[in-house]
Design a protein around this motif. Sequence first.
Motif, PDB file in Angstrom:
ATOM      1  N   GLU A  47       0.821  -1.208   0.000  1.00 28.01           N
ATOM      2  CA  GLU A  47       0.000   0.000   0.000  1.00 28.01           C
ATOM      3  C   GLU A  47       0.859   1.264   0.000  1.00 28.01           C
ATOM      4  O   GLU A  47       0.455   2.295  -0.545  1.00 28.01           O
ATOM      5  N   LEU A  48       2.044   1.187   0.585  1.00 28.25           N
ATOM      6  CA  LEU A  48       2.962   2.328   0.527  1.00 28.25           C
ATOM      7  C   LEU A  48       3.399   2.580  -0.909  1.00 28.25           C
ATOM      8  O   LEU A  48       3.497   3.739  -1.349  1.00 28.25           O
ATOM      9  N   ARG A  53       2.975   5.722  -5.808  1.00 35.45           N
ATOM     10  CA  ARG A  53       2.703   5.709  -7.242  1.00 35.45           C
ATOM     11  C   ARG A  53       1.564   6.643  -7.616  1.00 35.45           C
ATOM     12  O   ARG A  53       1.611   7.341  -8.643  1.00 35.45           O
ATOM     13  N   GLU A  54       0.530   6.683  -6.764  1.00 37.80           N
ATOM     14  CA  GLU A  54      -0.643   7.499  -7.059  1.00 37.80           C
ATOM     15  C   GLU A  54      -0.501   8.939  -6.561  1.00 37.80           C
ATOM     16  O   GLU A  54      -1.404   9.744  -6.757  1.00 37.80           O
ATOM     17  N   TYR A  56      -0.126  10.211  -3.373  1.00 43.04           N
ATOM     18  CA  TYR A  56      -0.734  10.648  -2.112  1.00 43.04           C
ATOM     19  C   TYR A  56       0.311  11.323  -1.227  1.00 43.04           C
ATOM     20  O   TYR A  56       1.459  10.870  -1.138  1.00 43.04           O
ATOM     21  N   ASP A  57      -0.110  12.361  -0.569  1.00 41.02           N
ATOM     22  CA  ASP A  57       0.790  13.073   0.332  1.00 41.02           C
ATOM     23  C   ASP A  57       1.050  12.292   1.620  1.00 41.02           C
ATOM     24  O   ASP A  57       2.043  12.561   2.306  1.00 41.02           O
ATOM     25  N   LEU A  58       0.168  11.346   1.957  1.00 42.73           N
ATOM     26  CA  LEU A  58       0.292  10.612   3.213  1.00 42.73           C
ATOM     27  C   LEU A  58      -0.331   9.230   3.085  1.00 42.73           C
ATOM     28  O   LEU A  58      -1.386   9.074   2.472  1.00 42.73           O
ATOM     29  N   ALA A  59       0.325   8.245   3.692  1.00 37.78           N
ATOM     30  CA  ALA A  59      -0.283   6.934   3.943  1.00 37.78           C
ATOM     31  C   ALA A  59      -0.595   6.882   5.431  1.00 37.78           C
ATOM     32  O   ALA A  59       0.316   6.916   6.263  1.00 37.78           O
ATOM     33  N   LEU A  60      -1.880   6.816   5.756  1.00 35.89           N
ATOM     34  CA  LEU A  60      -2.348   6.886   7.143  1.00 35.89           C
ATOM     35  C   LEU A  60      -2.996   5.559   7.517  1.00 35.89           C
ATOM     36  O   LEU A  60      -4.075   5.221   7.028  1.00 35.89           O
ATOM     37  N   ALA A  61      -2.315   4.800   8.374  1.00 37.62           N
ATOM     38  CA  ALA A  61      -2.788   3.477   8.785  1.00 37.62           C
ATOM     39  C   ALA A  61      -3.378   3.527  10.184  1.00 37.62           C
ATOM     40  O   ALA A  61      -3.088   4.431  10.975  1.00 37.62           O
ATOM     41  N   LEU A 124      10.870   5.307  -0.347  1.00 38.30           N
ATOM     42  CA  LEU A 124       9.939   5.942  -1.284  1.00 38.30           C
ATOM     43  C   LEU A 124       9.741   7.426  -0.994  1.00 38.30           C
ATOM     44  O   LEU A 124       9.068   8.106  -1.772  1.00 38.30           O
ATOM     45  N   GLU A 125      10.279   7.889   0.143  1.00 43.17           N
ATOM     46  CA  GLU A 125      10.044   9.265   0.606  1.00 43.17           C
ATOM     47  C   GLU A 125       8.538   9.528   0.708  1.00 43.17           C
ATOM     48  O   GLU A 125       8.039  10.598   0.354  1.00 43.17           O
ATOM     49  N   GLN A 126       7.845   8.511   1.239  1.00 43.92           N
ATOM     50  CA  GLN A 126       6.393   8.557   1.379  1.00 43.92           C
ATOM     51  C   GLN A 126       6.024   8.855   2.825  1.00 43.92           C
ATOM     52  O   GLN A 126       6.249   8.013   3.708  1.00 43.92           O
ATOM     53  N   PRO A 127       5.481  10.018   3.141  1.00 45.68           N
ATOM     54  CA  PRO A 127       5.010  10.253   4.515  1.00 45.68           C
ATOM     55  C   PRO A 127       4.063   9.146   4.952  1.00 45.68           C
ATOM     56  O   PRO A 127       3.180   8.711   4.187  1.00 45.68           O
ATOM     57  N   TYR A 128       4.247   8.708   6.217  1.00 46.60           N
ATOM     58  CA  TYR A 128       3.599   7.474   6.676  1.00 46.60           C
ATOM     59  C   TYR A 128       3.449   7.554   8.185  1.00 46.60           C
ATOM     60  O   TYR A 128       4.381   7.965   8.890  1.00 46.60           O
TER      61      TYR A 128
END
Length: 277
Positions: A47-48, A53-54, A56-61, A124-128
């Motif tokens: 999901e990250l 890829r899409e 999103y500014d944040l992945a919030l679990a 990924l430099e994906q905020p999480y």
Amino acid sequence: MGLSTREIMDASLDLVGWDDVPADSTIYVPGERIETALVGIDLESPELQLAAREGYDLALAHHPAGGRARLEFPRVLDRQVEFLTDHGVPEPEAEEAVAELVERAELASHAANYRHDPSVAELLEQPYMNVHLAPDEVGRRAFVDVAEGLDDEATVGELVDGLSAIPELAAARTDVEVRVGREENAAGEVAIHHAAGTNGGAPVARAYFENGVDTVIYIHAGADDPRKLREEFGDGNLVVTGHVASDAIGMNALIDALEERGVDCTPISGCGIGRED
């Protein structure tokens, strides 16, 4: 403008009037100016990658996925003792009922690969981030409202009907189930055992029953727990509301709060059940 990950964490705490971040909730990769969020009960490495890829500014679990939230998760189990003593279970007995659960959690957290998902987000430099206890407390309070709204002579079936009317539980493909006891039994004194990390298993339910509680509510139960309790208590009632739907109550409330502040949320992985867009 958007929000920072810290402001989003604060928004989760504001739902229940808390000041301190619980041990099972953390920011893995911080972010600023967040305007879009992928929000799910479980967001892990696949999901990250989807979030990155899409765009999103944040992945919030919801569930803890690593870092502090995984390593320090056993600390939130202290609430299990608090809930038990609130219903008259003597503190030494409550601590004994929870001891095995705490030990299992400590061993599991020590053995876990606490770097796996956070390291993927970093690459990924994906905020999480994840928020666990505060949204669960929203759900717990919803259950308390149902229980406190029952008549003194209410049955377990009437309790089930009240819980089943909560939008998330009403929309779920899982039903509210009476795992121990019968719907025609008196609900009596009801203990809502939720928002304490996880369910307490048979030992915690046993401690409630042995100290005058008639009905215990879990959001999920282990495979052997109902059988053990049925063998020991003919009059106790264990009601299970359903894991994902129950978690969605608080996460949906957080989604609503974030969207009111301009964050466009996409719910997946169980979030959004029963939510009005």
